[in-house]
Design a protein around this motif. Structure first.
Motif, short mmCIF file in Angstrom:
data_model
loop_
_atom_site.label_atom_id
_atom_site.label_comp_id
_atom_site.label_asym_id
_atom_site.label_seq_id
_atom_site.Cartn_x
_atom_site.Cartn_y
_atom_site.Cartn_z
N ILE A 182 15.01 -8.45 46.63
CA ILE A 182 14.09 -7.32 46.72
C ILE A 182 12.88 -7.64 45.85
CG2 ILE A 182 15.30 -5.99 44.93
CD1 ILE A 182 14.34 -3.45 46.49
N MET A 183 11.71 -7.41 46.41
CA MET A 183 10.47 -7.65 45.69
C MET A 183 10.00 -6.28 45.21
SD MET A 183 10.05 -10.92 46.13
CE MET A 183 11.61 -11.61 46.67
N ALA A 184 10.14 -6.00 43.94
CA ALA A 184 9.77 -4.67 43.44
C ALA A 184 9.08 -4.82 42.10
CB ALA A 184 11.02 -3.80 43.32
N ASN A 185 7.78 -4.71 42.09
CA ASN A 185 7.02 -4.93 40.86
C ASN A 185 6.78 -3.67 40.04
OD1 ASN A 185 6.95 -7.60 41.38
ND2 ASN A 185 4.76 -7.72 41.84
N TYR A 186 7.25 -2.54 40.56
CA TYR A 186 7.03 -1.28 39.86
C TYR A 186 8.24 -1.02 38.95
CZ TYR A 186 5.38 3.47 39.23
OH TYR A 186 4.93 4.65 38.67
N GLY A 187 7.98 -0.97 37.63
CA GLY A 187 9.06 -0.93 36.65
C GLY A 187 10.03 0.23 36.82
N GLU A 188 9.50 1.36 37.22
CA GLU A 188 10.30 2.58 37.38
C GLU A 188 11.52 2.36 38.30
OE1 GLU A 188 8.55 4.84 35.47
OE2 GLU A 188 10.36 6.07 35.60
N GLU A 189 11.33 1.55 39.30
CA GLU A 189 12.40 1.33 40.28
C GLU A 189 13.61 0.61 39.67
OE1 GLU A 189 11.03 0.83 44.69
OE2 GLU A 189 9.93 -0.58 43.43
N ALA A 190 13.35 -0.11 38.57
CA ALA A 190 14.42 -0.91 37.97
C ALA A 190 15.57 -0.04 37.47
CB ALA A 190 13.87 -1.75 36.82
N PHE A 191 15.28 1.22 37.11
CA PHE A 191 16.36 2.07 36.59
C PHE A 191 17.43 2.33 37.65
CE2 PHE A 191 12.86 2.69 33.69
CZ PHE A 191 13.49 2.54 32.47
N ASP A 192 17.05 2.31 38.92
CA ASP A 192 18.04 2.39 39.99
C ASP A 192 18.59 1.00 40.34
OD1 ASP A 192 17.72 5.13 40.26
OD2 ASP A 192 16.04 4.90 41.67
N ALA A 249 1.35 -11.55 25.90
CA ALA A 249 2.40 -10.97 26.76
C ALA A 249 3.76 -11.61 26.45
CB ALA A 249 2.05 -11.17 28.24
N VAL A 250 3.77 -12.93 26.23
CA VAL A 250 5.02 -13.62 25.90
C VAL A 250 5.61 -13.01 24.63
CG1 VAL A 250 6.03 -15.80 25.10
CG2 VAL A 250 4.38 -15.81 26.98
N LYS A 251 4.76 -12.82 23.65
CA LYS A 251 5.23 -12.30 22.37
C LYS A 251 5.79 -10.89 22.53
CE LYS A 251 4.04 -11.88 17.60
NZ LYS A 251 3.26 -12.37 16.51
N THR A 252 5.07 -10.07 23.29
CA THR A 252 5.54 -8.70 23.51
C THR A 252 6.89 -8.70 24.22
OG1 THR A 252 3.26 -8.00 23.70
CG2 THR A 252 4.91 -6.48 24.54
N ILE A 253 7.02 -9.54 25.23
CA ILE A 253 8.28 -9.58 25.98
C ILE A 253 9.43 -10.07 25.10
CG2 ILE A 253 9.46 -10.84 27.86
CD1 ILE A 253 6.80 -10.55 29.44
N LEU A 254 9.16 -11.11 24.30
CA LEU A 254 10.23 -11.64 23.43
C LEU A 254 10.67 -10.61 22.39
CD1 LEU A 254 9.17 -15.31 22.56
CD2 LEU A 254 11.06 -14.59 24.00
N ASN A 280 5.19 -2.70 33.26
CA ASN A 280 6.24 -2.65 34.29
C ASN A 280 7.38 -3.61 33.96
OD1 ASN A 280 5.49 -0.69 36.34
ND2 ASN A 280 3.70 -1.97 36.68
N TYR A 281 7.05 -4.81 33.50
CA TYR A 281 8.09 -5.76 33.10
C TYR A 281 8.96 -5.14 32.00
CZ TYR A 281 4.97 -9.47 34.95
OH TYR A 281 4.14 -10.25 35.70
N LEU A 282 8.31 -4.55 31.01
CA LEU A 282 9.06 -4.03 29.86
C LEU A 282 10.03 -2.94 30.28
CD1 LEU A 282 6.25 -3.98 27.12
CD2 LEU A 282 8.08 -5.67 27.41
N LYS A 283 9.57 -2.08 31.20
CA LYS A 283 10.46 -1.02 31.70
C LYS A 283 11.67 -1.64 32.40
CE LYS A 283 7.60 2.93 32.64
NZ LYS A 283 6.78 3.60 33.63
N ALA A 284 11.40 -2.61 33.23
CA ALA A 284 12.48 -3.22 34.01
C ALA A 284 13.44 -3.98 33.09
CB ALA A 284 11.91 -4.14 35.07
#
Ligand code: 3NM
Ligand code: MG
Length: 518
Positions: free
Chosen positions: A285-295, A348-353, A317-321
């Motif tokens: 599934i290609m879903a780039n919207y973070g909100e969808e990740a909760f489902d 962005a790398v630093k934030t994600i890590l 969006n990445y952070l939410k997912a």
């Protein structure tokens, strides 16, 4: 109270400002939280007069004594003496530790705030009983903080303490901790031979609607592992032979279980990634919207975060997912595409890590070097998103091992030879074909492939990653050798076919393709 047996697990720091305490009574909030499992309390009050602070200290001490937990006072040695409580907590700008010790005596608990290795060494040498390490995350509760150090900064301090022989000095971390991030921070900040003794919070307890329930929850979380740490009863495959033996089962398991591969990826490769997922038997599934990740995170699959075309909205969006997948313990593959190419990407790398646990990090040499260097170890300027190799073989293997060991995950560095490690075992794989480098997005779709494999085999992420790499790269070799393939254009459909055929052969028990593994 014996200072050697103090339990630091859930450390409450009080706050009487309306923004946090609201209109509630501090004594009631503290008592409820101690009932729930708070193990140590610090009275922190930056505004009240001395008399009012002593009065509050005495009230709180009556409560904490009833539950046999220590009470400390922030900054004010005079107040601690007047209250007769167990000790003090001092910051870098407060009274000297040696002076505080002289005034309070050898039995008092004295803690010190530190945010650097140097401060930690001074405090340990000076005889601090424990260190409050922070600030982990920026927090509205205290805005004049000096250093935001993340779990990585806490880990470096813990490591330095162990190296210098200060294992016996207790530690808590502070700043922005809450029920959602506590387990991850504790896990990620653990150094090889020293871990935190507790977590200190203000708002997670004082502002909680039900401080007793909140304390019970924090205590339970502190004393258990995060969901993404899979406790597998089966022993992990650790040798090349053992892993190779497992590969057919993992390939079959992907085809049988059809795990969801949730791709947050760039526009260039979406179609290719979906086709590769289907070819190996996964469900894309290609879903780039973070909100969808909760489902989506509840469906037993894995997430791929591919930074190919990152922008600030994308990052949120990445952070939410990532938060969603981490919270249920489903695996995450991070592909830091072009990590070192721009300031935005490095940040962005630093934030994600600092905000997620990444089960697998997969990148080319420049990307992996950037991810490793993000804590200020060493950094490289990357040109574009293409791979350039500058390291010797032994350096590559060591880099991958060190990053995996630091992040407690699996790291894959792709190239003519691929290196992968879980921090303990490091392998190289020499399969693949140059056509893979002549088609856009092959690295990205490898991330998709790994995601399906790790979802199918979460108990042994290293073996799953090896299986994914072998399936992928041997398929590429078989495709390139075909007579109908004359270059990168004809290669792509043949590659999809060979991915599919390897899956089909394996499901039917034919595993001859594995003989090409090198
Ligand atoms: N000291 P919360 S951060 C009291 O970094 C305090 O030394 C800090 O509040 C430090 O748990 C902080 O609500 C506030 O984020 C922590
Ligand atoms: Mg202070």
């Amino acid at each position: 109270m014996d200072t050697n047996t103090i339990n630091y697990a859930v450390y409450l720091v009080t706050d009487n400002t309306p923004a946090i305490l609201g209109s509630r009574d501090l004594c009631e909030v503290v008592e409820a939280s101690v009932r729930g499992g708070t193990t140590i309390v610090q009275l922190r009050d930056k505004t009240s007069d001395t008399g009012a602070m002593i009065e509050m200290g005495k009230k709180l001490h009556a409560i904490t004594r009833k539950y046999k937990v220590p009470l400390l006072i922030n900054d004010r040695i005079d107040v601690a003496l007047a209250v007769g409580c167990e000790g003090v907590h001092i910051g870098q700008d407060d009274m000297e530790l040696s002076a505080a010790r002289k005034l309070l005596g050898p039995d008092a608990i004295i803690g010190v705030t530190v945010s650097t290795i140097e401060e930690a060494m001074v405090a340990c040498k000076g005889g601090a009983d424990y260190l409050g390490i922070g600030t982990v995350y920026a927090t509205p509760t205290k805005t004049n903080t000096k250093n935001i150090i993340g779990a990585a900064g806490v880990r470096d301090i813990l490591q330095a303490m162990a190296d210098a022989g200060y294992d016996h000095v207790k530690t808590v971390c502070i700043g922005g901790l809450n029920a959602e991030n506590l387990q991850r921070i504790v896990y990620q900040s653990e150094a090889p031979s020293k871990k935190l003794d507790g977590v200190a919070v203000v708002s997670a307890l004082v502002a909680a609607p039900d401080p007793e329930a909140a304390a019970r929850n924090l205590s339970q979380l502190f004393n258990s592992l995060p969901p993404f740490v899979k406790q597998s009863s089966a022993p992990k495959a650790e040798t090349v032979d053992a892993i190779l033996k497992l590969v057919p089962d993992v390939v079959k398991e992907v085809a049988r279980g059809k795990p969801l591969s949730h791709n947050m990826t760039n526009l260039v490769v979406q179609n290719f990634a979906a086709n590769v997922a289907l070819a190996i038997g996964a469900s894309p599934i290609m879903a780039n919207y973070g909100e969808e990740a909760f489902d989506l995170c509840k469906l037993g699959g894995a997430l791929v975060v591919n930074m190919g075309t990152v922008d600030p909205d994308g990052l949120q969006n990445y952070l939410k997912a990532l938060r969603a997948y981490n919270s249920v313990g489903q695996p995450v593959v991070y592909d830091p595409v072009g990590a070192g190419a721009t300031t935005l990407r490095r940040s962005a790398v630093k934030t994600i890590l600092t905000h997620a646990y990444l089960d697998i990090i997969k990148g080319n040499e420049g990307e992996i070097r950037t991810v490793y260097g993000i804590d200020g170890h060493d950094s490289v300027q990357q040109r574009g998103v293409d791979s350039v190799s500058e390291l010797e073989v032994s350096q590559k293997a060591e880099l991958v091992r060190k990053l995996a060991s630091r992040e407690k995950n699996v790291v894959v560095m792709t190239g003519e030879t691929d290196y992968l490690s879980d921090g303990q075992h490091t392998f190289r794989i020499d399969n693949g074909h140059v056509y893979l480098e002549m088609v856009t997005g092959t690295g990205c779709v490898l991330g998709t492939t790994i995601s399906a494999y790790v979802a199918a085999c979460p108990g042994d992420k290293l073996a799953a990653t090896v299986a994914a790499l072998l399936h992928f790269e041997i398929a590429a070799e078989r495709a390139a050798e075909r007579r109908d393939v004359q270059g990168p254009g004809t290669f792509v459909p043949a590659f999809l076919d060979e991915l599919f055929k390897i899956r089909k052969e394996t499901s039917e028990g034919r595993v001859g393709w594995l003989k090409s593994a090198k």
